[in-house]
Motif scaffolding. Structure first.
Motif, PDB file in Angstrom:
ATOM      1  N   ILE A  91     115.637  19.536  66.278  1.00  0.00           N
ATOM      2  CA  ILE A  91     116.703  19.510  65.641  1.00  0.00           C
ATOM      3  C   ILE A  91     117.628  19.256  67.120  1.00  0.00           C
ATOM      4  CG2 ILE A  91     118.625  21.233  64.532  1.00  0.00           C
ATOM      5  CD1 ILE A  91     116.034  20.182  63.058  1.00  0.00           C
ATOM      6  N   PRO A  92     118.486  18.737  66.954  1.00  0.00           N
ATOM      7  CA  PRO A  92     119.124  17.674  68.099  1.00  0.00           C
ATOM      8  C   PRO A  92     120.385  19.572  68.161  1.00  0.00           C
ATOM      9  CG  PRO A  92     119.562  16.458  66.411  1.00  0.00           C
ATOM     10  CD  PRO A  92     118.598  17.647  66.269  1.00  0.00           C
ATOM     11  N   ASP A  93     121.264  19.401  69.592  1.00  0.00           N
ATOM     12  CA  ASP A  93     122.520  19.862  68.858  1.00  0.00           C
ATOM     13  C   ASP A  93     123.497  19.298  67.658  1.00  0.00           C
ATOM     14  OD1 ASP A  93     121.897  21.098  70.921  1.00  0.00           O
ATOM     15  OD2 ASP A  93     123.050  20.644  72.850  1.00  0.00           O
ATOM     16  N   SER A  94     124.282  20.361  67.042  1.00  0.00           N
ATOM     17  CA  SER A  94     124.969  19.950  66.427  1.00  0.00           C
ATOM     18  C   SER A  94     126.428  20.939  66.247  1.00  0.00           C
ATOM     19  CB  SER A  94     124.577  19.907  64.981  1.00  0.00           C
ATOM     20  OG  SER A  94     125.154  19.373  64.072  1.00  0.00           O
ATOM     21  N   ALA A  95     127.297  20.046  65.420  1.00  0.00           N
ATOM     22  CA  ALA A  95     129.128  20.705  65.270  1.00  0.00           C
ATOM     23  C   ALA A  95     128.606  21.696  63.980  1.00  0.00           C
ATOM     24  CB  ALA A  95     129.906  20.014  65.479  1.00  0.00           C
ATOM     25  N   LEU A  96     126.804  21.837  63.535  1.00  0.00           N
ATOM     26  CA  LEU A  96     127.365  22.203  61.856  1.00  0.00           C
ATOM     27  C   LEU A  96     126.452  23.674  62.455  1.00  0.00           C
ATOM     28  CD1 LEU A  96     125.488  19.419  60.095  1.00  0.00           C
ATOM     29  CD2 LEU A  96     127.555  20.747  59.516  1.00  0.00           C
ATOM     30  N   VAL A  97     127.131  24.751  61.479  1.00  0.00           N
ATOM     31  CA  VAL A  97     126.408  25.898  62.060  1.00  0.00           C
ATOM     32  C   VAL A  97     124.775  26.153  61.901  1.00  0.00           C
ATOM     33  CG1 VAL A  97     126.227  28.466  61.256  1.00  0.00           C
ATOM     34  CG2 VAL A  97     128.018  27.373  61.587  1.00  0.00           C
ATOM     35  N   THR A  98     123.950  26.421  62.724  1.00  0.00           N
ATOM     36  CA  THR A  98     123.102  26.080  62.517  1.00  0.00           C
ATOM     37  C   THR A  98     122.134  27.340  62.869  1.00  0.00           C
ATOM     38  OG1 THR A  98     122.658  24.636  63.697  1.00  0.00           O
ATOM     39  CG2 THR A  98     120.356  25.277  63.579  1.00  0.00           C
ATOM     40  N   ARG A  99     121.040  27.526  61.619  1.00  0.00           N
ATOM     41  CA  ARG A  99     120.824  29.167  61.516  1.00  0.00           C
ATOM     42  C   ARG A  99     119.111  29.039  61.470  1.00  0.00           C
ATOM     43  NH1 ARG A  99     123.860  33.197  58.944  1.00  0.00           N
ATOM     44  NH2 ARG A  99     122.541  34.208  59.180  1.00  0.00           N
ATOM     45  N   PRO A 100     118.175  29.301  61.891  1.00  0.00           N
ATOM     46  CA  PRO A 100     116.758  29.522  62.289  1.00  0.00           C
ATOM     47  C   PRO A 100     115.974  29.660  61.124  1.00  0.00           C
ATOM     48  CG  PRO A 100     116.889  30.760  64.078  1.00  0.00           C
ATOM     49  CD  PRO A 100     118.673  30.278  63.179  1.00  0.00           C
ATOM     50  N   VAL A 101     115.012  28.642  60.302  1.00  0.00           N
ATOM     51  CA  VAL A 101     114.186  29.608  59.390  1.00  0.00           C
ATOM     52  C   VAL A 101     112.874  29.563  59.912  1.00  0.00           C
ATOM     53  CG1 VAL A 101     113.084  28.672  57.198  1.00  0.00           C
ATOM     54  CG2 VAL A 101     115.727  29.122  57.800  1.00  0.00           C
ATOM     55  N   CYS A 102     111.914  29.119  60.630  1.00  0.00           N
ATOM     56  CA  CYS A 102     111.354  29.125  61.574  1.00  0.00           C
ATOM     57  C   CYS A 102     110.519  28.441  62.167  1.00  0.00           C
ATOM     58  CB  CYS A 102     110.034  29.290  59.686  1.00  0.00           C
ATOM     59  SG  CYS A 102     109.724  27.429  58.893  1.00  0.00           S
ATOM     60  N   ARG A 103     109.169  28.622  63.080  1.00  0.00           N
ATOM     61  CA  ARG A 103     109.094  27.454  63.676  1.00  0.00           C
ATOM     62  C   ARG A 103     108.023  26.773  62.607  1.00  0.00           C
ATOM     63  NH1 ARG A 103     107.460  26.780  68.337  1.00  0.00           N
ATOM     64  NH2 ARG A 103     106.077  26.271  68.054  1.00  0.00           N
ATOM     65  N   LEU A 104     108.112  25.318  62.835  1.00  0.00           N
ATOM     66  CA  LEU A 104     106.944  24.254  61.650  1.00  0.00           C
ATOM     67  C   LEU A 104     105.844  23.808  62.874  1.00  0.00           C
ATOM     68  CD1 LEU A 104     109.394  21.753  60.354  1.00  0.00           C
ATOM     69  CD2 LEU A 104     108.030  23.824  59.471  1.00  0.00           C
ATOM     70  N   ASN A 105     104.418  25.035  63.150  1.00  0.00           N
ATOM     71  CA  ASN A 105     103.943  24.867  63.748  1.00  0.00           C
ATOM     72  C   ASN A 105     102.767  23.386  63.222  1.00  0.00           C
ATOM     73  OD1 ASN A 105     104.047  26.980  65.928  1.00  0.00           O
ATOM     74  ND2 ASN A 105     103.580  28.603  64.431  1.00  0.00           N
ATOM     75  N   THR A 106     101.926  22.869  63.987  1.00  0.00           N
ATOM     76  CA  THR A 106     100.981  21.950  63.677  1.00  0.00           C
ATOM     77  C   THR A 106      99.391  22.211  63.762  1.00  0.00           C
ATOM     78  OG1 THR A 106     101.076  20.451  64.831  1.00  0.00           O
ATOM     79  CG2 THR A 106     103.148  20.385  63.366  1.00  0.00           C
ATOM     80  N   VAL A 107      98.783  21.764  62.803  1.00  0.00           N
ATOM     81  CA  VAL A 107      97.072  22.341  63.382  1.00  0.00           C
ATOM     82  C   VAL A 107      96.465  20.448  62.850  1.00  0.00           C
ATOM     83  CG1 VAL A 107      97.375  24.913  63.230  1.00  0.00           C
ATOM     84  CG2 VAL A 107      97.098  23.072  61.281  1.00  0.00           C
ATOM     85  N   LEU A 108      96.023  20.920  63.842  1.00  0.00           N
ATOM     86  CA  LEU A 108      94.567  19.333  62.922  1.00  0.00           C
ATOM     87  C   LEU A 108      93.545  19.727  61.882  1.00  0.00           C
ATOM     88  CD1 LEU A 108      94.059  17.622  66.322  1.00  0.00           C
ATOM     89  CD2 LEU A 108      95.677  17.016  64.772  1.00  0.00           C
ATOM     90  N   VAL A 109      93.786  19.371  60.558  1.00  0.00           N
ATOM     91  CA  VAL A 109      92.906  20.041  59.750  1.00  0.00           C
ATOM     92  C   VAL A 109      91.841  18.554  59.060  1.00  0.00           C
ATOM     93  CG1 VAL A 109      94.170  21.535  58.776  1.00  0.00           C
ATOM     94  CG2 VAL A 109      94.990  19.083  58.321  1.00  0.00           C
ATOM     95  N   ALA A 110      90.545  19.369  58.860  1.00  0.00           N
ATOM     96  CA  ALA A 110      89.812  18.463  58.012  1.00  0.00           C
ATOM     97  C   ALA A 110      89.262  18.935  57.048  1.00  0.00           C
ATOM     98  CB  ALA A 110      88.588  18.235  58.501  1.00  0.00           C
ATOM     99  N   SER A 111      88.947  18.480  55.788  1.00  0.00           N
ATOM    100  CA  SER A 111      88.309  18.815  55.121  1.00  0.00           C
ATOM    101  C   SER A 111      86.575  19.377  55.506  1.00  0.00           C
ATOM    102  CB  SER A 111      88.282  18.323  53.808  1.00  0.00           C
ATOM    103  OG  SER A 111      87.159  17.571  53.896  1.00  0.00           O
ATOM    104  N   THR A 112      86.187  20.373  54.010  1.00  0.00           N
ATOM    105  CA  THR A 112      85.150  21.061  54.558  1.00  0.00           C
ATOM    106  C   THR A 112      83.529  19.358  54.567  1.00  0.00           C
ATOM    107  OG1 THR A 112      84.941  22.036  52.470  1.00  0.00           O
ATOM    108  CG2 THR A 112      85.634  23.289  54.398  1.00  0.00           C
ATOM    109  N   ASP A 113      83.885  18.853  53.150  1.00  0.00           N
ATOM    110  CA  ASP A 113      83.081  18.099  53.384  1.00  0.00           C
ATOM    111  C   ASP A 113      83.041  16.942  54.283  1.00  0.00           C
ATOM    112  OD1 ASP A 113      81.698  16.664  50.930  1.00  0.00           O
ATOM    113  OD2 ASP A 113      83.349  14.659  51.630  1.00  0.00           O
ATOM    114  N   TYR A 114      84.318  16.474  54.326  1.00  0.00           N
ATOM    115  CA  TYR A 114      84.501  15.670  55.871  1.00  0.00           C
ATOM    116  C   TYR A 114      83.185  16.390  56.881  1.00  0.00           C
ATOM    117  CZ  TYR A 114      85.869  13.312  59.602  1.00  0.00           C
ATOM    118  OH  TYR A 114      85.930  11.825  60.469  1.00  0.00           O
TER     119      TYR A 114
END
Length: 267
Positions: free
Chosen positions: A100-123
């Motif tokens: 999120i870039p700096d903005s003139a808007l009021v910014t309220r944090p909701v959560c971190r959007l952590n990412t993971v690498l995933v694959a199906s158990t079948d794959y």
């Protein structure tokens, strides 16, 4: 005051007093307006902009209790992944994810959007799980293309602290733009995908998906925020909506899964 037969003018001291008095009167007016706004029954329409996945999975479940509490409210939600101009487009609130870039808007944090690498158990049963980033070259990958056309790179941290970047496009079997579609493709055993934890959480808990390269994969610096225009006196309808949504989203467990918890879901 200086009084003559033809005019009545402020003295220098009078002008200074008037300037200060105006400041005091404006502050008094603002205080009165604030109290009146707090006592007013919130009513009217609140327009919200959100992405499709986050809106359906997290914003929508929070709205029925809000409407039960404030029946005079009317909520309008637009599901759109583009970045809107809140003031120009007439929105009261927007949810935005990413860097999120700096903005003139009021910014309220909701959560971190952590990412993971995933694959199906079948794959993973058919192709095995990669043990190092270099082994990704031997796998089918699912890449994400942002609306700007940019392909999201995958980042890894080595034991010496150095950071390496991997471009999944070079080996991508499928390239998608909607983040929820990457989760679906991974569940369908197309290949390995980098996805947000909150989108994959139910599939991780059910065992449909497993996390790979968790120890060295960097989760990114993405975040989800709520933004709204900066106003000295925000309308009561917006104030109560902001407060309610922040409270509801802070209690949404899917949005606050710790990285240590994810150790139990690795391949």
């Amino acid at each position: 005051m200086n009084r003559t037969t033809r005019a009545l003018n402020l003295t220098e001291e009078g002008e200074a007093f008037l300037r200060q008095a105006r400041v005091a009167l404006e502050a008094l007016d603002a205080a009165v307006d604030m109290i009146a706004a707090q006592r007013a029954v919130p009513s009217g329409r609140v327009r919200i902009s959100t992405s499709a996945a986050f809106g359906h999975d997290h914003v929508m479940p929070a709205l029925p209790p809000l409407l039960d509490r404030y029946p005079s409210l009317s909520i309008e939600v637009d599901f759109d992944d583009r970045v809107v101009d809140l003031v120009r487009d007439g929105y009261d609130i927007a949810f935005r994810g990413g860097n999120i870039p700096d903005s003139a808007l009021v910014t309220r944090p909701v959560c971190r959007l952590n990412t993971v690498l995933v694959a199906s158990t079948d794959y993973l049963a058919r192709h095995g799980a990669p043990r190092t980033p270099d082994e990704l070259q031997a796998h089918r990958l699912i890449a994400r293309r942002f609306l700007t056309g940019h392909i999201a790179p995958w980042n890894f941290k080595a034991d010496d602290g150095s950071i390496t970047t991997f471009d999944p496009m070079n080996k991508a079997s499928l390239t998608l733009s909607a983040p929820e579609s990457l989760v679906q493709a991974a569940c369908d055993s197309v290949g390995i995908a980098e996805v947000a934890v909150h989108l994959a959480w139910d599939h991780l808990r059910s065992g449909t998906l497993k996390i790979v390269l968790h120890r060295c994969h960097r989760p990114g610096t993405y975040e989800m925020v709520m933004q709204y225009p900066h106003r000295a006196l925000t309308a009561p309808r917006v104030q109560v909506t902001v407060s309610h949504l922040l409270e509801a989203l802070s209690a949404d467990d899917k949005l606050h899964v710790s990285m240590d918890t994810l150790n139990a879901y690795t391949a």
